[in-house]
Each structure stands twice: as C-alpha cells, then as structure tokens.
Design an enzyme around this catalytic site. Structure first.
Site, PDB file in Angstrom:
ATOM      1  N   GLN A 193      28.329  -1.420  21.081  1.00  0.00           N
ATOM      2  CA  GLN A 193      28.879  -1.592  22.422  1.00  0.00           C
ATOM      3  C   GLN A 193      29.859  -0.470  22.745  1.00  0.00           C
ATOM      4  O   GLN A 193      30.353  -0.375  23.847  1.00  0.00           O
ATOM      5  CB  GLN A 193      29.622  -2.932  22.540  1.00  0.00           C
ATOM      6  CG  GLN A 193      28.734  -4.155  22.462  1.00  0.00           C
ATOM      7  CD  GLN A 193      29.539  -5.443  22.391  1.00  0.00           C
ATOM      8  OE1 GLN A 193      29.398  -6.199  21.432  1.00  0.00           O
ATOM      9  NE2 GLN A 193      30.378  -5.711  23.375  1.00  0.00           N
ATOM     10  N   PHE A 224      27.507  -9.446  22.041  1.00  0.00           N
ATOM     11  CA  PHE A 224      28.394 -10.606  22.179  1.00  0.00           C
ATOM     12  C   PHE A 224      29.792 -10.334  21.650  1.00  0.00           C
ATOM     13  O   PHE A 224      30.507 -11.259  21.276  1.00  0.00           O
ATOM     14  CB  PHE A 224      27.785 -11.850  21.515  1.00  0.00           C
ATOM     15  CG  PHE A 224      26.400 -12.163  22.006  1.00  0.00           C
ATOM     16  CD1 PHE A 224      26.200 -12.576  23.315  1.00  0.00           C
ATOM     17  CD2 PHE A 224      25.299 -11.997  21.180  1.00  0.00           C
ATOM     18  CE1 PHE A 224      24.910 -12.832  23.790  1.00  0.00           C
ATOM     19  CE2 PHE A 224      24.010 -12.261  21.651  1.00  0.00           C
ATOM     20  CZ  PHE A 224      23.817 -12.676  22.958  1.00  0.00           C
ATOM     21  N   GLU A 228      31.398  -4.614  19.491  1.00  0.00           N
ATOM     22  CA  GLU A 228      32.435  -3.909  20.255  1.00  0.00           C
ATOM     23  C   GLU A 228      33.172  -2.952  19.327  1.00  0.00           C
ATOM     24  O   GLU A 228      33.478  -1.835  19.688  1.00  0.00           O
ATOM     25  CB  GLU A 228      33.426  -4.902  20.888  1.00  0.00           C
ATOM     26  CG  GLU A 228      34.527  -4.195  21.677  1.00  0.00           C
ATOM     27  CD  GLU A 228      35.421  -5.138  22.477  1.00  0.00           C
ATOM     28  OE1 GLU A 228      35.022  -6.278  22.764  1.00  0.00           O
ATOM     29  OE2 GLU A 228      36.544  -4.716  22.819  1.00  0.00           O
ATOM     30  N   ARG A 306      44.960 -11.856  24.341  1.00  0.00           N
ATOM     31  CA  ARG A 306      44.215 -12.612  25.354  1.00  0.00           C
ATOM     32  C   ARG A 306      44.385 -14.114  25.137  1.00  0.00           C
ATOM     33  O   ARG A 306      44.405 -14.886  26.091  1.00  0.00           O
ATOM     34  CB  ARG A 306      42.739 -12.209  25.392  1.00  0.00           C
ATOM     35  CG  ARG A 306      42.048 -12.666  26.660  1.00  0.00           C
ATOM     36  CD  ARG A 306      40.617 -12.163  26.754  1.00  0.00           C
ATOM     37  NE  ARG A 306      40.474 -10.904  27.439  1.00  0.00           N
ATOM     38  CZ  ARG A 306      40.476 -10.744  28.769  1.00  0.00           C
ATOM     39  NH1 ARG A 306      40.634 -11.788  29.556  1.00  0.00           N
ATOM     40  NH2 ARG A 306      40.321  -9.564  29.308  1.00  0.00           N
ATOM     41  N   ARG A 338      32.682 -12.898  22.768  1.00  0.00           N
ATOM     42  CA  ARG A 338      32.654 -13.438  24.139  1.00  0.00           C
ATOM     43  C   ARG A 338      33.813 -14.404  24.436  1.00  0.00           C
ATOM     44  O   ARG A 338      33.858 -15.500  23.896  1.00  0.00           O
ATOM     45  CB  ARG A 338      31.318 -14.137  24.345  1.00  0.00           C
ATOM     46  CG  ARG A 338      30.840 -14.176  25.772  1.00  0.00           C
ATOM     47  CD  ARG A 338      29.425 -14.687  25.797  1.00  0.00           C
ATOM     48  NE  ARG A 338      28.792 -14.440  27.086  1.00  0.00           N
ATOM     49  CZ  ARG A 338      27.494 -14.627  27.326  1.00  0.00           C
ATOM     50  NH1 ARG A 338      26.706 -15.058  26.366  1.00  0.00           N
ATOM     51  NH2 ARG A 338      26.989 -14.385  28.510  1.00  0.00           N
ATOM     52  N   PHE A 340      36.959 -13.533  23.735  1.00  0.00           N
ATOM     53  CA  PHE A 340      37.971 -12.646  23.123  1.00  0.00           C
ATOM     54  C   PHE A 340      39.326 -13.339  22.950  1.00  0.00           C
ATOM     55  O   PHE A 340      40.354 -12.838  23.399  1.00  0.00           O
ATOM     56  CB  PHE A 340      38.105 -11.403  24.025  1.00  0.00           C
ATOM     57  CG  PHE A 340      38.592 -10.158  23.356  1.00  0.00           C
ATOM     58  CD1 PHE A 340      37.786  -9.423  22.514  1.00  0.00           C
ATOM     59  CD2 PHE A 340      39.880  -9.686  23.600  1.00  0.00           C
ATOM     60  CE1 PHE A 340      38.233  -8.241  21.927  1.00  0.00           C
ATOM     61  CE2 PHE A 340      40.345  -8.505  23.012  1.00  0.00           C
ATOM     62  CZ  PHE A 340      39.512  -7.785  22.177  1.00  0.00           C
ATOM     63  N   THR A 436      42.801  -6.108  28.517  1.00  0.00           N
ATOM     64  CA  THR A 436      44.253  -6.330  28.528  1.00  0.00           C
ATOM     65  C   THR A 436      44.989  -5.068  28.093  1.00  0.00           C
ATOM     66  O   THR A 436      46.146  -4.893  28.457  1.00  0.00           O
ATOM     67  CB  THR A 436      44.637  -7.520  27.637  1.00  0.00           C
ATOM     68  OG1 THR A 436      44.255  -7.220  26.298  1.00  0.00           O
ATOM     69  CG2 THR A 436      43.937  -8.782  28.100  1.00  0.00           C
ATOM     70  N   ALA A 505      34.843  -7.033  27.733  1.00  0.00           N
ATOM     71  CA  ALA A 505      35.795  -7.639  28.670  1.00  0.00           C
ATOM     72  C   ALA A 505      35.124  -8.025  29.995  1.00  0.00           C
ATOM     73  O   ALA A 505      35.797  -8.136  31.016  1.00  0.00           O
ATOM     74  CB  ALA A 505      36.983  -6.708  28.914  1.00  0.00           C
ATOM     75  N   GLU A 708      31.777 -13.300  30.307  1.00  0.00           N
ATOM     76  CA  GLU A 708      32.456 -14.195  29.374  1.00  0.00           C
ATOM     77  C   GLU A 708      32.900 -15.552  29.937  1.00  0.00           C
ATOM     78  O   GLU A 708      32.797 -16.560  29.241  1.00  0.00           O
ATOM     79  CB  GLU A 708      33.689 -13.478  28.797  1.00  0.00           C
ATOM     80  CG  GLU A 708      33.332 -12.272  27.965  1.00  0.00           C
ATOM     81  CD  GLU A 708      34.569 -11.443  27.632  1.00  0.00           C
ATOM     82  OE1 GLU A 708      35.084 -10.741  28.526  1.00  0.00           O
ATOM     83  OE2 GLU A 708      35.032 -11.528  26.493  1.00  0.00           O
TER      84      GLU A 708
HETATM   85  N1  MTE Z   1      24.546 -11.200  27.378  1.00  0.00           N
HETATM   86  C1  MTE Z   1      23.556 -10.840  26.524  1.00  0.00           C
HETATM   87  N2  MTE Z   1      22.283 -11.150  26.832  1.00  0.00           N
HETATM   88  N3  MTE Z   1      23.842 -10.204  25.353  1.00  0.00           N
HETATM   89  C2  MTE Z   1      25.135  -9.897  24.991  1.00  0.00           C
HETATM   90  O1  MTE Z   1      25.365  -9.306  23.943  1.00  0.00           O
HETATM   91  N4  MTE Z   1      27.529 -10.020  25.601  1.00  0.00           N
HETATM   92  C3  MTE Z   1      28.526 -10.753  26.378  1.00  0.00           C
HETATM   93  C4  MTE Z   1      28.136 -10.792  27.848  1.00  0.00           C
HETATM   94  N5  MTE Z   1      26.781 -11.242  27.991  1.00  0.00           N
HETATM   95  C5  MTE Z   1      26.192 -10.274  25.885  1.00  0.00           C
HETATM   96  C6  MTE Z   1      25.835 -10.908  27.103  1.00  0.00           C
HETATM   97  C7  MTE Z   1      29.864 -10.184  26.278  1.00  0.00           C
HETATM   98  S1  MTE Z   1      30.812 -10.600  24.949  1.00  0.00           S
HETATM   99  C8  MTE Z   1      30.381  -9.384  27.252  1.00  0.00           C
HETATM  100  S2  MTE Z   1      31.962  -8.814  27.171  1.00  0.00           S
HETATM  101  C9  MTE Z   1      29.581  -8.963  28.417  1.00  0.00           C
HETATM  102  O2  MTE Z   1      28.259  -9.486  28.376  1.00  0.00           O
HETATM  103  C10 MTE Z   1      29.538  -7.450  28.437  1.00  0.00           C
HETATM  104  O3  MTE Z   1      28.765  -6.943  29.444  1.00  0.00           O
HETATM  105  P1  MTE Z   1      29.288  -6.764  30.951  1.00  0.00           P
HETATM  106  O4  MTE Z   1      30.676  -6.248  30.886  1.00  0.00           O
HETATM  107  O5  MTE Z   1      28.332  -5.805  31.519  1.00  0.00           O
HETATM  108  O6  MTE Z   1      29.222  -8.126  31.569  1.00  0.00           O
HETATM  109  N1  LUZ Z   2      38.315  -5.931  24.414  1.00  0.00           N
HETATM  110  C1  LUZ Z   2      39.512  -5.363  24.529  1.00  0.00           C
HETATM  111  C2  LUZ Z   2      37.990  -7.053  25.084  1.00  0.00           C
HETATM  112  O1  LUZ Z   2      39.768  -4.359  23.872  1.00  0.00           O
HETATM  113  N2  LUZ Z   2      40.398  -5.888  25.384  1.00  0.00           N
HETATM  114  C3  LUZ Z   2      40.147  -6.993  26.111  1.00  0.00           C
HETATM  115  O2  LUZ Z   2      40.983  -7.444  26.882  1.00  0.00           O
HETATM  116  C4  LUZ Z   2      38.906  -7.627  25.951  1.00  0.00           C
HETATM  117  N3  LUZ Z   2      38.620  -8.748  26.599  1.00  0.00           N
HETATM  118  C5  LUZ Z   2      37.450  -9.330  26.416  1.00  0.00           C
HETATM  119  C6  LUZ Z   2      36.545  -8.759  25.546  1.00  0.00           C
HETATM  120  N4  LUZ Z   2      36.814  -7.630  24.907  1.00  0.00           N
HETATM  121 MO1  MOS Z   3      32.702  -9.028  24.921  1.00  0.00          MO
HETATM  122  S1  MOS Z   3      33.765 -10.137  23.535  1.00  0.00           S
HETATM  123  O1  MOS Z   3      34.098  -8.361  25.607  1.00  0.00           O
HETATM  124  O2  MOS Z   3      32.136  -7.809  23.922  1.00  0.00           O
END
Ligand code: MTE
Ligand code: LUZ
Ligand code: MOS
Length: 765
Positions: A193, A224, A228, A306, A338, A340, A436, A505, A708
């Site tokens: 990611q 998910f 990250e 968070r 997801r 966080f 954050t 995020a 999330e």
């Molecule tokens: N949806 C799918 N299908 N697969 C994933 O890995 N990750 C989730 C969410 N939805 C995820 C998902 C998480 S933890 C985040 S932070 C967001 O997607 C990230 O993507 P976005 O910022 O484009 O929404």
């Molecule tokens: N990652 C991060 C995150 O570095 N800061 C955030 O606030 C956050 N929030 C959600 C998911 N990933």
């Molecule tokens: Mo999602 S926990 O911010 O990758």
C-alpha cells in the site's frame, strides 16, 4: 454513477495480474526465510551449512550481508530487517535462503539451525506496561476537567474491556520481486500500500540513494492495512537477496508463514469510568487504553493516536480524559488494520454505555441517542463538528427501519421462546477523515493526454480491491468532460510519483482525486487558452462536456480529439503534474488539540441477532444501515465497500479469535482451521444500506471517503449478542470481552466466575 469496478471482468476471468503472475525474468531465483524459534532470546549461533549444501541453493543471506543500515522501522528505528543479536518475536526473520525454486528455498530454510538463549517473553500489554516496556510516551487527550466532574454526576460506572486482534487475511499473501539493473539500480514489484515506504527502506538497506530504487505496483489482492507498512520487509528482503546474488529474486510468503510472521490489528485492554446525570446525560469519560503493540513500533503510535481521537465515538461528553500507552510485547509487531485503532477506541465507550444503561435501567438506544453529537459541538480534541450528521443518520435509521417495531417483535419472540433469544443494538459511527499525521495528507498526480485523445493518469494511490482505479478514472473523465473510456489509470510507480503517502486512512480518493483534478485543471487551462485564441472568445467561456467543446454553452464544433491534436500541432502542453495538500489541517501535539480531520463520516446501523442458548451459536439476522457518503463518485463500488467493511467488522467482533500462547508467544490460531473468518453465510440475510441525502463540499464531486468507517458497524453485533444473552440471564454481571465467539456466549450463560461451566446454573436463575 453506478458503473462496475473496472477490474471486475479481469478478476472473474482470472486475467488480473499480481506480482508473481507476470512471466518471470530470465534467471530469477526464489527466497524463503528461516525465523526465530522463540518469542524472546539472544542469538547464540546460526548454522546454515546444511542449507547451503543443498542442491539448488545459491545463497544464505544474514544481517551482516546488508550493505546499508539493517533497519526498516517507519517511525522509530527499532526494527532490524534480519535479526542481529536479539530476537523479539517468534517468526522474526533471521536468515534468507536464496535458491533455484521456491520449494528448494523453503526446504533449505527448514534445515537452518538457530540456537538461542531464551529470555522471558511478555505477551500481555498490562504486564509490559507495569514493567515500563512502553514505546514512545503515553498520550492523554483531554477536554474539560474529569476529576472535578465526578461530583456533578448522579451515577458513575466503571469497568474493564478487552478486545482481540484481527488477521488481515488478504487473499494475496505478502510478496515482492526484485530485479537488479545497471549501476546499482533495483526495481521492486511489490504488493504494498506504500510504494514509497518500500523504496525508502530498500534504499536504506542497500545503502544507495532513493533514486536508484524503483517500486512499481499494479494492484493488490487486498491490503486492509496489512500492507500499509508491513509489505516493506518483504520488498527489502527480495532486494537484498537480488543485490547479493546479482539476479532477480522473488519472495512469496505462503499462508502459514504470512499468518505467523506478520502483525495484525492491535488487541487492546482498557479500564474506564463513565459518569452521567440521572436522566442519562453524559458528564465525564475517563479511559485508559493499553495497546498490545508487539515487538517493535511499526505504526503503533499512529494507531494509538487514532484510538484516542475516537475514544468518545459519536457522543457529546464535556469532560474527557483518554490515556493511551503503546505496550511493547514479544508478538509480531501489530500494525494498521481498517479503522486503525478507531474501532478499539469505540468498543470501550460502547461497553461503558452498555453498562451505564443497564445500571440506569434505561435502554441502551435511548442513552446513545440522548448523547449524540450535534452541529457545532467541540470534540475532545478541539475540532468543531461541521455538517454533523450523527443525529440525522440515527433518526433516519431508527425511523425508516421502525426500530421500536423491531424491538417489540424481538420481545415477542423472546417471550415465546426459551431456547432462542433475539437481541438488537444500534451502532452510531463518527470517523475522522485524514491521516492523523498531518504531513501525510499530500498527494501528486501526473496526467498525460495523447494526441489520439486517450488519457493516462498516474497517482500515488494503490488499487487494493477498493476500487480506487475505477473512481480515479471516473473523476478524471468527469473533470475533463470526456467519455470515461478514454481514461486509463496507470500502475503506481515511484519514478512517476515521488514521496507518496501510503494508500490508507480511507483518503485514497480524496487525496489522489484532488491531485488528479488539479493536474487536469492545468492541461485544460492551456488547451482553453489556445482554443480561445483560435475562436476569438474568452477562455473562461469554454467548457468541455461529453467530449464536446462549448463556448458559453453553445457548441463550437470542436471535440476532444480535435482539440488535443490541434493543441499538439501548436506546441501546447498535453501533460501536467500537480500537487494536492488537504487544506485546513493542523494539530498541536503539546496540547493534543487542533483540527486533525478534513471532515467526519457519519452513519448508524441497527444490528439484530438470534442466539441459541443450548449451543451458544447464533445468527446475525439483520443489518440496516444509514450511511453518509455525500454524493458518491461510484455508488456501486462504495456499497461494496460498506458491505465488505461490515463483514470484516462483525468477523472481528464474533468469530475471529486470534490467539497466542501467553507463555511462549506462539500463534495458536495459525491456520484457517483454527482462525475462522466470516464468509457469505455470516452475512446478515437482511442487509439494507441506505445512503443519506447529503453533500460534502470538501470531497471530490461532493463525495466522502468510504473505506474504513463502516467496519465499525460490526461493533453493534457484539452488543446485539449481549442483548440476546441478557434475554437468558437478565441480571448476571457479564464481562466485556470480544470476540463474542459461541464459546464466549456459553461461558456467559453457564460459567461461574472461575470459568467452570454449570449447566444447571441458568435453569436455577
Ligand atoms: N477494500 C478492499 N477490497 N481491499 C482492501 O484491502 N482496504 C481498506 C479499504 N477497503 C481494502 C478495502 C482500507 S484499510 C483502507 S484504508 C481503504 O480501503 C484504502 O483505500 P481508499 O483510501 O482508496 O479508500
Ligand atoms: N495511517 C496513518 C492510517 O499513518 N495515519 C492514519 O491516521 C491512518 N488512519 C487510518 C488508516 N491508516
Ligand atoms: Mo487502511 S488501515 O488505512 O490501510
């Protein structure tokens, strides 16, 4: 727009390419890892002689083969890529075996003999805290004066809650492929990611400048949060191996290795005190969160932060003191997942509200509704709510779904049945959108229009299944005013986009969409200046819509392909790069106050369950959600996100029972036979999602982030189950301990305080 996810046809036909689906380069080798056999210890000796003697083994790589710094911690430099003298968790990488095939590498890795002097492992965050094993310094987010407020309370409840971790279970396990090139160049194809995190760490490992390392990402089979930061190690190990042997190397974790070697959602333990007036008005909330951080910092401090932001969920409480400590234990470093840390923060306040409601003899829903935040409220971290839809989503959810009728129906059912009971809960969510860490809220885009009218968009955003590519293509087409089929979103590559933030995020669309629109503005400005001269009109009068160019709304006879090719012949730029930084964000860490979020996402869910009192098993019957997405860029994709997040949230709260042996730190739920994840059958049969009619002036085309927040509706399932258990045992003290597995339900129904099951007990009560 309700277009399908652009990858859907490829996924269905099996044509989507992941890291190891691309034909391997000539001479590619495979790596496997020998890991620490204990959770805590001192390395005495590492013997790779047998491994190196195996046919097909090319190299055994150790920490002392690292040409740069053997260090990959993203925030605090406390994480060696390969263990040097200490090992801090079971499964920590010690030796990398490089061989002609993955099977040989894995077999050889098993023969490595790692001798350690064992040290006592700590697995419990409270024990770690008592011993002063804390990462960073504990944080306290506060507003009002909690100590002074207890006197103003008619009633104060206190308690403890524990919530488990969660395995990410992305379909595609961690993997990377590294290709050495000329003059020290290294190209890494990674399932990450955060391509920039891999680039930066790999450059540090190799001891070369970042511009020698290129990271490219097509798509992930799920992240998910688990990729990250925790994709970095595997990208670096592949690069290190490729550097040592001078050939391309691929590293793929199999499922069992991925489960035992990677960190997960942080388990938390919390102590709390909640005070209210007799009518249920909340007055003071005091909570201490002990985060089980695992063996190194990873993203734990950001996750903890968070938790403190979301410590009061969607409730107005004038006096708040939220304490959080990141407690270092000998488990794999826990990481983003997801939500966080937000879900763990919300779980504690929801537990306290349940206890307060029971103590006051008030319904949990009345207590929740009474205390929901409203427009203009100042949250405990100083941000004032704007366009606050907490009460709106609640009221629409309760009214549209006739919550009181659902309640009456459940009561009727419970009177008529002795072996089965129904339970209901409502779950409001208020989740802040932005990293954050304020500095992370930046993004760039590189947009090219080709002379045939096709368009290519590069951003730092990573497609992980969430539909970012689909939404960015839609945003680009809409913002240009051209047909969607003309736009292609490219791989995420560190040579096209520098210093990118992780896709996380939930901000992927906001950030990368924002940058894409700015880049498009630049291209369009140049094109319109040119065309305005040609037509002798004011550039401000020109618009593009559906591939056609209009001047003051009247057709000019120009269309998009004609415009770009004419612009090209006149030497007008058809490419632009742009930078976006989310406006209005600031946070003062000395006061723990500020404006950390661009906006909040609001929503409310009703959850309904039926519990079998003999077996402890249950069904999740109902999930009815009213959710605020603003004006979604792609409604179908976002509905998929809401349903998927709910599934993941209810899995965390019910069946996903992550267990480590408390004495040895060994992962017990180490396969999919012992770690149960929700499938289609766990999905509520009655699942209804309604989108709130609302607008978000600060999101692309009025949209809100989606990824999330809906996960936290799953928390409502825990309280619906508790409500059903209450139908069997109305006045027994129940623990707050998630997940609520069927085993836990049986314990609640039949066990005495020492955990001994007594089948007569329920009958006697
Ligand atoms: N949806 C799918 N299908 N697969 C994933 O890995 N990750 C989730 C969410 N939805 C995820 C998902 C998480 S933890 C985040 S932070 C967001 O997607 C990230 O993507 P976005 O910022 O484009 O929404
Ligand atoms: N990652 C991060 C995150 O570095 N800061 C955030 O606030 C956050 N929030 C959600 C998911 N990933
Ligand atoms: Mo999602 S926990 O911010 O990758």
């Amino acid at each position: 727009m309700k277009d399908k996810h652009l990858d859907a046809p490829l996924h269905v036909r099996g044509e989507s390419l992941y890291v190891d689906d691309v034909a391997p380069p000539v001479g590619m080798l495979h790596a496997a890892i020998a890991t620490s056999p204990v959770a805590h210890g001192r390395l005495l000796s590492v013997d790779t002689a047998d491994a190196e003697a195996m046919a097909g083994v090319v190299a055994a790589v150790r920490a002392n083969d690292v040409p740069g710094d053997n260090e990959i911690g993203p925030v605090i430099q406390d994480e060696p890529l390969l263990a040097e003298s200490l090992v801090d968790f079971m499964g920590q990488p010690v030796v990398l075996i490089v061989a002609e095939s993955a099977a040989i590498a894995r077999a050889a890795a098993k023969t490595v003999v790692i001798e350690v002097e064992e040290l006592e492992p700590v697995t419990d965050p409270r024990v770690a805290f008592e011993r002063g094993s804390v990462i960073g310094t504990p944080r306290v987010f506060a507003s009002g004066d909690v100590e002074a407020a207890w006197d103003a309370c008619d009633i104060v409840v206190s308690g403890r809650s524990d919530v488990g971790g969660q395995e990410h279970l992305y379909l595609e396990t961690q993997r990377a492929r590294a290709l050495p090139g000329e003059e020290g160049r290294m190209v890494i194809f990674s399932s990450t990611q955060s391509p920039y995190a891999v680039q930066r760490a790999a450059a540090g490992i190799l001891g070369v400048p970042a511009h020698l390392v290129e990271v490219d990402v097509k798509r992930l089979g799920g992240g998910f949060g688990g990729k990250e930061d925790q994709a970095t190690a595997w990208g670096c190990l592949a690069a290190l191996a490729a550097h040592v042997v001078g050939r391309p190397v691929e590293l793929v974790l199999d499922r069992v290795d991925d489960l035992r070697m990677t960190g997960k959602r942080h388990p938390y333990s919390a102590d709390w005190k909640l005070g209210a007036r007799r009518d249920g008005t909340l007055v003071a909330w005091d909570v201490r969160h002990y985060q089980n951080s695992g063996a190194s910092c990873d993203l734990s401090l950001a996750v903890l932060e968070r938790t403190l932001f979301h410590a009061a969920n969607a409730y107005r409480i004038p006096n708040v003191r939220a304490f959080g400590a990141a407690c270092r234990t000998n488990l794999p470093p826990n990481t983003a997942f997801r939500g966080f840390g937000g879900p763990q923060g919300m779980f504690a306040i929801e537990c306290a509200i349940a206890k307060l409601a029971e103590t006051l003899g008030m319904s949990r829903e009345d207590l929740q509704r009474k205390n929901l935040i409203a427009e203009g409220d100042t949250l405990h971290y100083g941000q004032v709510t704007e366009r606050c839809n907490a009460q709106r989503t609640w009221d629409e959810c309760a009214t549209r779904n006739e919550f009181s009728a659902l309640r009456a129906e459940a009561e009727r059912f419970n009177r008529a049945n002795t072996d089965k009971k129904r339970g209901l809960a409502m779950m409001p969510v208020c989740f802040g959108i932005a990293f954050t860490g304020t500095f992370l809220n930046q993004a760039s885009a590189l947009v090219h229009a080709y002379t045939d009218g096709s368009v290519s968009v590069s951003t730092g955003g990573v497609e992980m299944g969430q539909g970012l590519t689909t939404k960015l293509a839609a945003i680009a087409a809409r913002h240009f005013g051209i047909s969607p089929g003309r736009v292609r979103v490219e791989t995420t590559n560190t040579t096209r986009i520098a210093n990118m933030s992780p896709t996380a995020a939930s901000a992927g669309t906001d950030l990368n969409g924002g940058a894409t629109m700015l880049a498009i503005d630049r291209i369009k400005a140049g094109l319109f200046d040119f065309l305005a001269r040609e037509l002798g009109v004011d550039p401000g009068s020109l618009t593009l819509d559906g591939d056609a160019v209009y001047a003051d709304g009247a057709d000019t006879g120009w269309d998009w392909p004609k415009l770009v090719s004419a612009a090209y012949m006149n030497r007008i730029a058809l490419s632009a790069h742009a930078f976006y930084a989310t406006p209005g964000l600031h946070f003062d860490k000395t006061k723990e106050h500020g404006n950390p979020f661009a906006y909040h996402v609001f929503g409310t869910a009703i959850l309904g369950v039926t519990v079998d009192g003999l077996r402890g098993t249950y069904e999740i019957d109902t999930a009815r959600i009213v959710h605020d997405l603003g004006r979604p860029v792609n409604e179908l994709v976002d509905l998929g996100q809401i349903e998927g997040a709910l599934g993941q949230g209810l899995g965390w709260m019910t069946m996903e029972d992550l267990r480590y042996d408390p004495d040895t730190g060994r992962l017990l739920s180490n396969a999919l036979s012992t770690y149960k994840a929700p499938d289609l059958f766990a999905t509520p049969r009655d699942l209804q999602v309604t989108l709130l009619d609302a607008e978000n002036p600060v999101g692309p085309f009025g949209s809100k982030a989606v990824g999330e927040p809906p996960l936290m509706y799953g928390i409502g399932v825990y309280f619906a189950l508790r409500d059903a258990v209450r139908g069997f045992v109305s006045d027994r003290e129940l623990r707050f301990d998630a997940p609520m597995t069927p085993e836990r339900v049986l314990m609640d129904l039949y066990a005495d305080d020492s955990g001994v099951l007594d089948s007569g007990r329920r009958a006697a009560e």
